[in-house]
Write a protein that holds these residues in place. Structure first.
Motif, mmCIF file in Angstrom:
data_model
loop_
_atom_site.group_PDB
_atom_site.id
_atom_site.type_symbol
_atom_site.label_atom_id
_atom_site.label_comp_id
_atom_site.label_asym_id
_atom_site.label_seq_id
_atom_site.Cartn_x
_atom_site.Cartn_y
_atom_site.Cartn_z
ATOM 1 N N ASN A 168 0.820 -1.206 0.000
ATOM 2 C CA ASN A 168 0.000 0.000 0.000
ATOM 3 C C ASN A 168 0.854 1.256 0.000
ATOM 4 O OD1 ASN A 168 -2.666 -1.340 0.423
ATOM 5 N ND2 ASN A 168 -1.702 -1.946 2.351
ATOM 6 N N LEU A 169 0.354 2.275 -0.696
ATOM 7 C CA LEU A 169 0.891 3.627 -0.604
ATOM 8 C C LEU A 169 -0.097 4.469 0.202
ATOM 9 C CD1 LEU A 169 2.019 4.290 -4.296
ATOM 10 C CD2 LEU A 169 3.370 3.306 -2.422
ATOM 11 N N TRP A 170 0.443 5.318 1.092
ATOM 12 C CA TRP A 170 -0.378 6.240 1.878
ATOM 13 C C TRP A 170 0.100 7.644 1.541
ATOM 14 C CZ3 TRP A 170 -4.383 3.831 3.852
ATOM 15 C CH2 TRP A 170 -4.274 2.458 4.050
ATOM 16 N N MET A 171 -0.848 8.483 1.100
ATOM 17 C CA MET A 171 -0.489 9.755 0.491
ATOM 18 C C MET A 171 -1.239 10.919 1.116
ATOM 19 S SD MET A 171 -0.631 8.271 -3.423
ATOM 20 C CE MET A 171 -2.264 7.591 -3.146
ATOM 21 N N GLY A 172 -0.535 12.021 1.250
ATOM 22 C CA GLY A 172 -1.158 13.255 1.699
ATOM 23 C C GLY A 172 -1.182 14.270 0.585
ATOM 24 N N THR A 173 -2.269 15.006 0.487
ATOM 25 C CA THR A 173 -2.377 16.072 -0.502
ATOM 26 C C THR A 173 -2.486 17.410 0.215
ATOM 27 O OG1 THR A 173 -4.795 16.180 -0.673
ATOM 28 C CG2 THR A 173 -3.666 14.473 -1.962
ATOM 29 N N TRP A 174 -2.321 18.468 -0.530
ATOM 30 C CA TRP A 174 -2.512 19.807 0.008
ATOM 31 C C TRP A 174 -3.855 20.335 -0.484
ATOM 32 C CZ3 TRP A 174 -0.051 21.817 3.944
ATOM 33 C CH2 TRP A 174 -0.258 23.160 4.252
ATOM 34 N N GLY A 175 -4.900 20.111 0.330
ATOM 35 C CA GLY A 175 -6.223 20.624 -0.001
ATOM 36 C C GLY A 175 -7.273 19.575 -0.277
ATOM 37 N N HIS A 176 -6.863 18.299 -0.456
ATOM 38 C CA HIS A 176 -7.848 17.246 -0.733
ATOM 39 C C HIS A 176 -7.706 16.063 0.224
ATOM 40 C CE1 HIS A 176 -10.891 15.163 -2.952
ATOM 41 N NE2 HIS A 176 -10.846 15.987 -3.989
ATOM 42 N N GLY A 177 -6.958 16.245 1.300
ATOM 43 C CA GLY A 177 -6.909 15.243 2.340
ATOM 44 C C GLY A 177 -6.041 14.045 2.032
ATOM 45 N N ALA A 178 -6.375 12.942 2.692
ATOM 46 C CA ALA A 178 -5.593 11.714 2.598
ATOM 47 C C ALA A 178 -6.065 10.851 1.439
ATOM 48 C CB ALA A 178 -5.698 10.927 3.899
ATOM 49 N N ALA A 179 -5.139 10.011 0.972
ATOM 50 C CA ALA A 179 -5.465 9.085 -0.112
ATOM 51 C C ALA A 179 -4.606 7.839 0.044
ATOM 52 C CB ALA A 179 -5.225 9.733 -1.477
ATOM 53 N N THR A 180 -5.028 6.773 -0.613
ATOM 54 C CA THR A 180 -4.262 5.534 -0.622
ATOM 55 C C THR A 180 -4.287 4.951 -2.024
ATOM 56 O OG1 THR A 180 -3.962 3.377 0.463
ATOM 57 C CG2 THR A 180 -6.224 4.057 -0.011
ATOM 58 N N ALA A 181 -3.356 4.040 -2.270
ATOM 59 C CA ALA A 181 -3.282 3.359 -3.571
ATOM 60 C C ALA A 181 -2.483 2.075 -3.378
ATOM 61 C CB ALA A 181 -2.615 4.245 -4.621
ATOM 62 N N GLY A 182 -2.717 1.117 -4.258
ATOM 63 C CA GLY A 182 -1.877 -0.073 -4.265
ATOM 64 C C GLY A 182 -0.487 0.277 -4.759
ATOM 65 N N GLU A 189 -7.434 6.088 -4.210
ATOM 66 C CA GLU A 189 -8.716 6.200 -3.506
ATOM 67 C C GLU A 189 -8.584 7.297 -2.462
ATOM 68 O OE1 GLU A 189 -11.558 3.726 -0.357
ATOM 69 O OE2 GLU A 189 -9.755 2.793 -1.202
ATOM 70 N N PHE A 190 -9.444 8.314 -2.544
ATOM 71 C CA PHE A 190 -9.448 9.353 -1.524
ATOM 72 C C PHE A 190 -10.089 8.819 -0.251
ATOM 73 C CE2 PHE A 190 -9.247 12.358 -5.222
ATOM 74 C CZ PHE A 190 -8.032 12.935 -4.860
ATOM 75 N N LEU A 191 -9.620 9.327 0.894
ATOM 76 C CA LEU A 191 -10.129 8.929 2.206
ATOM 77 C C LEU A 191 -10.639 10.172 2.928
ATOM 78 C CD1 LEU A 191 -7.132 6.602 3.199
ATOM 79 C CD2 LEU A 191 -9.325 5.899 2.192
ATOM 80 N N MET A 227 -21.395 14.812 9.607
ATOM 81 C CA MET A 227 -20.669 13.837 10.425
ATOM 82 C C MET A 227 -21.638 12.819 11.005
ATOM 83 S SD MET A 227 -18.510 14.504 13.928
ATOM 84 C CE MET A 227 -17.597 13.181 14.710
ATOM 85 N N ASP A 228 -21.264 11.534 10.936
ATOM 86 C CA ASP A 228 -21.992 10.484 11.632
ATOM 87 C C ASP A 228 -21.153 10.084 12.838
ATOM 88 O OD1 ASP A 228 -23.246 8.203 12.575
ATOM 89 O OD2 ASP A 228 -23.806 7.497 10.575
ATOM 90 N N PRO A 229 -21.517 10.530 14.051
ATOM 91 C CA PRO A 229 -20.687 10.231 15.223
ATOM 92 C C PRO A 229 -20.608 8.742 15.533
ATOM 93 C CG PRO A 229 -22.264 12.000 15.690
ATOM 94 C CD PRO A 229 -22.670 11.369 14.388
ATOM 95 N N ARG A 230 -21.588 7.967 15.082
ATOM 96 C CA ARG A 230 -21.578 6.528 15.371
ATOM 97 C C ARG A 230 -20.441 5.824 14.656
ATOM 98 N NH1 ARG A 230 -27.399 5.462 13.067
ATOM 99 N NH2 ARG A 230 -26.346 6.722 11.468
ATOM 100 N N THR A 231 -20.109 6.273 13.466
ATOM 101 C CA THR A 231 -19.076 5.627 12.667
ATOM 102 C C THR A 231 -17.834 6.502 12.496
ATOM 103 O OG1 THR A 231 -20.093 6.479 10.630
ATOM 104 C CG2 THR A 231 -20.789 4.298 11.383
ATOM 105 N N ASN A 232 -17.865 7.718 13.060
ATOM 106 C CA ASN A 232 -16.747 8.652 12.923
ATOM 107 C C ASN A 232 -16.407 8.870 11.442
ATOM 108 O OD1 ASN A 232 -14.569 10.324 13.762
ATOM 109 N ND2 ASN A 232 -13.164 8.593 13.666
ATOM 110 N N SER A 233 -17.458 9.070 10.654
ATOM 111 C CA SER A 233 -17.275 9.248 9.211
ATOM 112 C C SER A 233 -17.904 10.563 8.763
ATOM 113 C CB SER A 233 -17.906 8.080 8.446
ATOM 114 O OG SER A 233 -19.291 7.984 8.713
ATOM 115 N N PHE A 234 -17.461 11.032 7.578
ATOM 116 C CA PHE A 234 -17.906 12.321 7.053
ATOM 117 C C PHE A 234 -18.304 12.207 5.594
ATOM 118 C CE2 PHE A 234 -15.479 13.557 10.694
ATOM 119 C CZ PHE A 234 -15.996 14.777 11.116
ATOM 120 N N ARG A 235 -19.250 13.042 5.207
ATOM 121 C CA ARG A 235 -19.506 13.325 3.805
ATOM 122 C C ARG A 235 -19.681 14.831 3.672
ATOM 123 N NH1 ARG A 235 -25.297 13.362 2.602
ATOM 124 N NH2 ARG A 235 -26.496 12.911 4.502
#
Length: 490
Positions: A168-182, A189-191, A227-235
């Protein structure tokens, strides 16, 4: 998480004494979610990916494919000042570099402690350059110099890329958050995580979700965070990407299962609560008293819309809009509006009012100390009581008996005195954080909470009571504050 730091007896004694010095900032008392989209540095352990952002450290569970709570509630460092981070393979040691030096995080005390150096760590991850070829999400493009271009022509650079040596690659962007890739496929894939913008003027609970937004003062992306506090997720519902939803300040939110109403300086926006698309926009041309919408209240199937210059009633689907009592409310700022049964309670720049339906009788609320004759910013109901936030006091009015009890305040704010109340406390905001009044106590004790107690900022604009937690909106994000912390002595 498995951050299990081992201490000698002497070290334990020293840390206990240090913890007692800052006892106001208790473990688990406050956690802040903010705009985590600008990432400075990335590291990885066997189980987690860590991202140092301009608002603090966030961490992603690689096995469960979900975010854990951010490390923003721990004293010892300025979250906005963290530059680089290091972790060992099994999450036993985490280090951060700031402009003031190096620090180590301790899970047991939930604190950062200054250290002289970062020791050699057992870790297989390695920092690499952004690959020349990557495959971003649909409608996005990738440039070989390490930029992702979104569908609106905006580009976001990769600031750091880590290969965890496990595929896995773990990547940071400036303005679009975290991302990962094989590491072989390079499929990106943005996270998404955190708020789309830092300032929180409005907080709304809709079902199990918390909707937040505010002034569009930060550079970068803007809009509404859900924010969904139950799952600690955002849209997110992003503004500024089309003409229907411009990048504009958001003053207030109200909604139901199908529609979210958004008050802005450019009028009232009606959004589909599922898709986020704008169904309709209402302005003075539609019949509103003023374009700058400051508050929204529900009245059956109708809406009450408070503006910078009067109060409007929208009936049905918006086909009928009328201005309520234009002679009385003309040149009055309407800060808040609340409906109880057949009575409308109105907070304005010239006092608090009660408007009875269907008789149309309007009455200004009088109190012996005249607190309710000046600016009234917020109204919150609880039981038979109504609570009013004014410039100089918080005032409780019993709607059954007519009793009035003032709680004078020691500070003045601008147009941002928010309230939250339950059966034990009333909390109000100021430019010094928040103050809690334990109004059921015989002595009516009060306690002020500031950044020294874990708040992200002392400039608080919105509050939402949620059981043992108080959600606090400030210029530096959304803080979940454990007002009922059993370890705190008030």
């Amino acid at each position: 998480m498995k951050l299990l730091t081992r201490f000698t007896f002497a070290g334990l004694c020293l840390m206990t004494m240090a913890a007692s010095v800052s006892a106001a900032w208790l473990k688990g008392q406050a956690v802040t979610w903010a705009d985590f989209s600008r990432i400075k540095h990335v590291t990885s352990s066997a189980d987690y990916a860590y991202f140092a952002t301009t608002a603090g450290i966030i961490r992603y569970d690689k096995m469960q494919r979900e975010w854990e709570e951010p490390l923003t509630g721990s004293p010892g460092v300025d979250n906005t000042d963290i530059g680089r981070i290091w972790v060992d393979l099994f999450d036993e040691k985490l280090f951060a570099e700031t402009s003031l030096g190096l620090f180590q995080y301790d899970l047991f005390f939930d604190r950062w402690y200054e250290v002289s150096e970062v020791p050699s760590l057992d870790n297989n991850c390695v920092h690499i350059r952004a690959p020349a070829v990557m495959y971003p999400p649909i409608r996005h493009n990738y440039a070989a110099d390490g930029r992702i271009i979104d569908p609106y022509g905006r580009y976001f650079f990769f600031t750091d890329v880590v290969d965890d040596r496990s595929g896995n690659l773990w990547m940071g962007t400036w303005g679009h958050g975290a991302a990962t890739a094989g590491s072989s496929s390079h499929i990106v894939e943005f996270l998404p995580y955190g708020l789309i913008q830092n300032r929180v003027n409005a907080i709304m609970m809709l079902g199990e979700e918390i909707w937040v937004s505010g002034a569009a003062v930060d550079p970068g992306r803007t809009g509404i965070s859900i924010m969904d506090p139950r799952t600690n997720s955002f849209r997110h519902i992003e503004s500024g990407v089309d003409d229907d939803f411009p990048a504009v300040d958001i003053n207030c939110l109200e909604g139901d299962d199908s529609t979210v109403y958004v008050g802005t300086p450019l009028g009232l926006l009606c959004l589909d609560s599922e898709t986020g698309s704008v169904r309709r926009r209402l302005t003075t041309r539609s019949g509103l008293a003023e374009d700058n919408v400051l508050c929204i209240g529900r009245l059956g199937d109708s809406l009450l819309v408070g503006t910078e210059n009067g109060l409007s009633l929208i009936t049905g689907s918006g086909d009928s809009i009328s201005v309520i009592r234009p002679h009385e409310f003309s040149n009055r700022i309407v800060y808040d509006v609340l409906t109880l049964d057949s009575t409308i309670w109105i907070a304005t720049s010239a006092g608090a009012y009660r408007f009875r339906l269907p008789s149309g009788r309007l009455q200004q609320i009088q109190d012996p100390d005249f607190y309710l004759n000046g600016r009234v910013y917020d109204i919150e109901p609880f039981g038979d009581d109504l609570w009013f936030a004014t410039e100089d006091a918080v005032v409780r009015v019993n709607t059954v008996l007519g009793d009035i009890e003032p709680f004078p305040t020691s500070d003045r704010t601008g147009d941002a005195r928010a309230l939250a109340v339950n059966e034990w406390i009333v909390a109000y905001s100021s430019n010094r954080g928040i103050t809690i009044i334990y109004y059921t106590d015989k002595n009516r004790n009060t306690r002020e909470f500031t950044t020294d107690d874990g708040l992200a900022s002392n400039y608080v604009y919105s509050l939402l009571m949620d059981g043992d937690y108080l959600w606090i909106g400030s210029d530096r994000g959304l803080t979940r504050f454990l007002w009922n912390n059993p370890d705190r002595v008030d």
